[in-house]
Design a protein around this motif. Sequence first.
Motif, short mmCIF file in Angstrom:
data_model
loop_
_atom_site.label_atom_id
_atom_site.label_comp_id
_atom_site.label_asym_id
_atom_site.label_seq_id
_atom_site.Cartn_x
_atom_site.Cartn_y
_atom_site.Cartn_z
N GLU A 1 3.95 4.63 8.17
CA GLU A 1 4.84 5.69 8.69
C GLU A 1 6.31 5.29 8.58
N GLN A 2 6.57 3.97 8.70
CA GLN A 2 7.98 3.54 8.69
C GLN A 2 8.59 3.48 7.30
N VAL A 3 7.76 3.65 6.29
CA VAL A 3 8.28 3.61 4.92
C VAL A 3 8.50 5.05 4.48
N HIS B 1 6.74 -1.34 -5.59
CA HIS B 1 6.35 -2.47 -4.73
C HIS B 1 6.87 -2.27 -3.31
N THR B 2 6.34 -3.09 -2.39
CA THR B 2 6.99 -3.30 -1.10
C THR B 2 7.13 -4.81 -0.91
N ALA B 3 8.05 -5.21 -0.03
CA ALA B 3 8.39 -6.63 0.06
C ALA B 3 7.66 -7.33 1.20
N LEU C 1 10.34 -0.78 -1.86
CA LEU C 1 10.42 0.44 -1.07
C LEU C 1 10.27 0.23 0.44
N GLY C 2 10.32 -1.02 0.89
CA GLY C 2 10.17 -1.27 2.33
C GLY C 2 9.27 -2.48 2.50
N LYS C 3 8.72 -2.60 3.70
CA LYS C 3 7.92 -3.79 3.98
C LYS C 3 6.43 -3.51 3.76
N ALA C 4 5.72 -4.50 3.21
CA ALA C 4 4.29 -4.33 2.91
C ALA C 4 3.47 -4.24 4.20
N ARG C 5 2.65 -3.20 4.27
CA ARG C 5 1.75 -3.03 5.41
C ARG C 5 0.40 -2.53 4.89
N PRO C 6 -0.69 -2.63 5.73
CA PRO C 6 -2.01 -2.18 5.27
C PRO C 6 -2.07 -0.65 5.07
N PHE C 7 -3.09 -0.18 4.35
CA PHE C 7 -3.31 1.26 4.14
C PHE C 7 -3.27 2.00 5.48
N THR D 1 0.79 -1.24 0.00
CA THR D 1 0.00 0.00 0.00
C THR D 1 0.82 1.29 0.00
N ALA D 2 2.07 1.25 0.52
CA ALA D 2 2.83 2.51 0.60
C ALA D 2 3.01 3.12 -0.80
N PRO D 3 3.37 2.34 -1.80
CA PRO D 3 3.49 2.92 -3.15
C PRO D 3 2.16 3.38 -3.73
N ILE D 4 1.08 2.71 -3.35
CA ILE D 4 -0.25 3.14 -3.83
C ILE D 4 -0.56 4.53 -3.25
#
Length: 335
Positions: free
Chosen positions: A226-228, A151-153, A216-222, A63-66
């Motif tokens: 903050e950590q990305v 993407h995030t990983a 770009l970092g680790k995948a997390r929900p919408f 979601t961070a890239p979205i």
Amino acid sequence: MLALGKLLELTLTDHEPAEKTQVTTKGTRLRWLGEGALEVRPPDSEDCGLDLLLSAGIHGNETAPIELLERLLHGVADGSIKPKARVLFLFGNPVAMRKGERFIEQDINRLFNGRHELSSGFEALRAAELEQFARVFFSKPGRSRLHYDLHTAIRGSKIEQFALYPYKEGRQHSRRQLARLAAAGMQAVLLQSKPSITFSAFTYEQLEAEAFTLELGKARPFGQNEQVNLDKLEDRLIRIITAEEPEDEDSLEGLQLFSVSREIIKHSDSFHLHLPADIENFSELSKGYLLAEDLAEMRWVVEEEGARIIFPNPKVKNGLRAGLLIVPDAGQRLS
Ligand SMILES: O=C(O)CCC(=O)N[C@@H](CCC(=O)O)C(=O)O
Ligand SMILES: [Zn+2]
């Protein structure tokens, strides 16, 4: 703000906008092309000659890239970003985005470069549609073509932000593009050594775009990103869109280069990966280490000096990549 600036909202609620084309007070034209697809066009007099494709949500839970693409689009729609490039915004897998899942039936990012034709289901259809959006967008002759697939990983990483640069026989990786990635905050680039079936591989191999997958970092929900920290990337994307990048930039400072030595392919249900479940991307593996085993006594033993693993995933479908073994690269084959 113009309604078309709310592409994410339209996509998450599965709505088609009433007006398909809108123009900002600055003369930027926004055109809705289909679900999760919006083209941005500057006035002809302002056009710098670059066609930029920005995609995210190829995996619906990244979601961070979205959210980053949404911020850029809001900026365009409210006039605070005044584009000089043509830009295509694509959200890759809207159904998976609505469910917060990586994919529903099949990983879209394994369905490009002809793979969707060998498959069925809505994700195969979507991959074909994404190829078509990209093909039409990149069909204008004489323009520069650039694609970042964001993407995030799944897992943590010793190197947080990095790019994967696709491969095509006879084509060299560009130093200028690597400098641009360094300026965008990327800490490493993985130079692919074989053709692939991802979205960025498709635009690179078939549409002559410079193309990259960005991790770009680790995948997390919408709302939990903050950590990305995407500040550097966001700043650079705005400069690319508004044609305000510095000229003659070629520093690769801070950028580590790796090349892909081997793809670990899972052939059967007997595949076993000998790595801890919580291993981080870029973890080093020593020579002689038995990395994986599969049926028919197939063994993957590390032979490479300085080898590291990324994207280890024993849960992929049979026939797909279950990890990449990478090695340091001195960058001697750059153009
Ligand atoms: O964390 C993971 O295991 C996968 C993260 C991810 O989605 N990576 C992309 C990389 C695409 C490429 O190789 O260019 C993917 O696996 O699709
Ligand atoms: Zn992904």
